[in-house]
Enzyme design. Structure first.
Site, PDB file in Angstrom:
ATOM      1  CE  LYS A  18      -2.176  -1.039   3.792  1.00 29.51           C
ATOM      2  NZ  LYS A  18      -1.512  -2.320   4.059  1.00 29.51           N
ATOM      3  CD  GLU A  77       0.780   3.160   8.505  1.00 30.13           C
ATOM      4  OE1 GLU A  77       1.595   2.382   7.986  1.00 30.13           O
ATOM      5  OE2 GLU A  77      -0.254   2.756   9.068  1.00 30.13           O
ATOM      6  NE  ARG A  78       5.873  -0.771   9.941  1.00 28.69           N
ATOM      7  CZ  ARG A  78       4.793  -0.971   9.210  1.00 28.69           C
ATOM      8  NH1 ARG A  78       4.344   0.000   8.424  1.00 28.69           N
ATOM      9  NH2 ARG A  78       4.147  -2.104   9.239  1.00 28.69           N
TER      10      ARG A  78
END
Length: 489
Positions: free
Chosen positions: A180, A206-207
């Site tokens: 994605k 997210e990271r």
């Protein structure tokens, strides 16, 4: 407490610094009566602050709270936007009288921000910015544009089978590790070059590593001057992750309404927005609904999604990565997100395992733009024929697995050969994966993509090996690669 938490505590949010607290129109002071993790109860002797108002703690100006509910005539319950270490009962709290705000203006381009509008790219804060509330209404129906236009991405499988809508919302559905983020990054690269507009990247939950890598990649690609990034990372509190999407939309609305520019808004990952709302709901003590999600999930998602719209002055086109828990497309978060989208791009783990990248499942993906009136009769007919061929191949796979290809009729064999060549032609090398794959990235025009599918369906490439169509751009590259392999042999 780890170093990242300490750094976050040491930062003083620009929108709620000491000057703002001192200038508070209400000069309203309350006292902490209870602290439960990120949830804080505050008692006010005078007027209660309005819902969504920001509060700061007198002894710790960097600690920011947002009012969520009024419990009774003198008690409010707030959720923390920053870590609550050091907060204790009896501490005084200042009512700022204002909601969370985001900076807007031309100078925010090429910068990276957090939820408070602070720059996190280790550069000075932008000058000449205006601060606007992140809580804004969607554009009125009278101001919306009724035109439907196709938004070209340069990625074959998307442009042919699930064309995106300008001013629409497209979802990238898939489980963990199917590509994605890579697909989003490739779209930024392709569109910033051909698009006279602004790109906004909003990272929700997210990271941290991905944000830093994306910043470096965009800088190397030379597209930062027309780009803004916002991040509410997974190590931040749920209230911060929940509000980062609203801050990004406030910036996008400025470029659409004030600058009259088209905006490409990429959200990675919209599921984390729902997840953050679920965490807040649980912290606030609300009764959960199905599978533990918050009872207000549909409303909260709609408040965000409905602000993404096409108006008379410009369009906000959104592409959103949607994590699907355990690859279950009946999960309430995925189902509610589906209802807002004009196109759904479903990524398949099976196709990824076969090396067919981008791993888009053409049979599960769809777009409301794929009609003769929107894309033209030729494009519509070709797309339907490609989909039909791939669907027939999917039906024949069980027979092939049990009896072998030799047991199929001559007509069915032709379908299999066409489908396998189409699958490989719809793969594409990406600019953002050059360093991993060793293959130069390619952008393919819509006409080249359609022409390639048409020629494969007409059996022009039946004598070419399937491998010659794998990871190429335009269809003529297959002939070049095949002739090169012949010479090598």
């Amino acid at each position: 407490m780890d170093q990242s938490d300490q750094n976050l505590i040491n930062q003083v949010p620009t929108a709620v610094d000491k000057d703002l607290a001192n200038k508070s129109a209400t000069n309203n002071i309350g006292y902490v009566t209870a602290v439960r993790g990120s949830v804080v109860d505050i008692r006010f002797a005078d007027d209660l602050p309005a819902i969504h108002t920001l509060l700061t703690v007198s002894d710790q100006q960097q600690l920011v709270l947002e009012v969520r509910t009024h419990l009774d005539s003198d008690l409010v319950r707030a959720i923390a936007l920053t870590p609550t270490q050091g907060l204790a009962r009896g501490m005084s709290v200042l009512d700022t009288g204002e909601p969370l705000k985001a900076p807007v203006g031309k100078t925010i381009l090429s910068r990276m921000f957090n939820v408070f509008g602070q720059t996190i790219d280790q550069q000075p804060a932008p000058e000449n910015v205006e601060w606007r509330s992140v809580h804004r209404n969607p554009p009125a129906l009278a101001n919306r544009s009724t035109k439907s236009e196709v938004f070209i991405t340069g990625i074959k499988v998307i442009d042919v089978l699930m064309p995106l809508e300008r001013g629409g919302k497209a979802g990238l559905f898939g489980g963990a590790g199917v590509g994605k983020t890579v697909l989003l990054t490739e779209m930024i690269h392709n569109m910033v070059g051909h698009h006279n507009g602004v790109s906004l990247f909003c990272g929700i939950g997210e990271r941290c590593r991905e944000g830093e890598e994306l910043y470096r990649d965009m800088q190397a690609a030379g597209v930062l001057p027309n780009m803004v990034m916002l991040f509410g990372q997974m190590n931040e509190l749920p209230a911060s992750r929940f509000r980062i999407g609203h801050a990004a939309l406030t910036m996008a609305e400025y470029f659409r309404d004030d600058e009259h520019r088209d905006v490409l808004l990429l959200i990675d990952n919209i599921f984390r927005f729902t997840q953050a709302g679920s965490e807040i709901s649980g912290l606030m003590g609300q009764m959960p609904s199905r599978l533990g999600y918050q009872p207000t999930m549909a409303t909260e998602l709609a408040q965000l999604e409905e602000r993404i719209a096409n108006t008379q002055t410009g369009a906000i086109t959104s592409i959103q990565a949607v994590y699907v828990p355990a690859d279950d497309f009946t999960d309430p978060a995925a189902v509610h997100t589906f209802s807002h989208l004009s196109a759904s791009i479903v990524l398949s783990r099976k196709r990824a395992s076969e090396g067919l990248f981008p791993a888009v499942d053409p049979l599960q993906s769809s777009s409301k733009m794929l009609t003769p009136n929107s894309v033209g009769q030729r494009h519509y007919t070709l797309a339907q024929e490609v989909r039909r061929t791939l669907a027939q191949y999917a039906d024949l796979k069980d027979i092939i697995a049990m009896l072998g290809l030799e047991q199929l009729s001559q007509q069915d064999r032709k379908i299999v050969f066409r489908a396998r060549r189409l699958e490989r032609f719809l793969t594409q090398p990406f600019y953002t994966t050059e360093q991993f794959s060793g293959m130069a990235g390619k952008t393919v025009s819509l006409e080249d993509a359609l022409s390639g599918c048409e020629r494969i369906l007409n059996d022009e490439f039946k004598d070419y090996p399937e491998s010659s169509l794998y990871m190429i751009g335009a269809i003529d590259e297959a002939k070049m690669s095949d002739s090169a392999s012949v010479k090598t042999d």
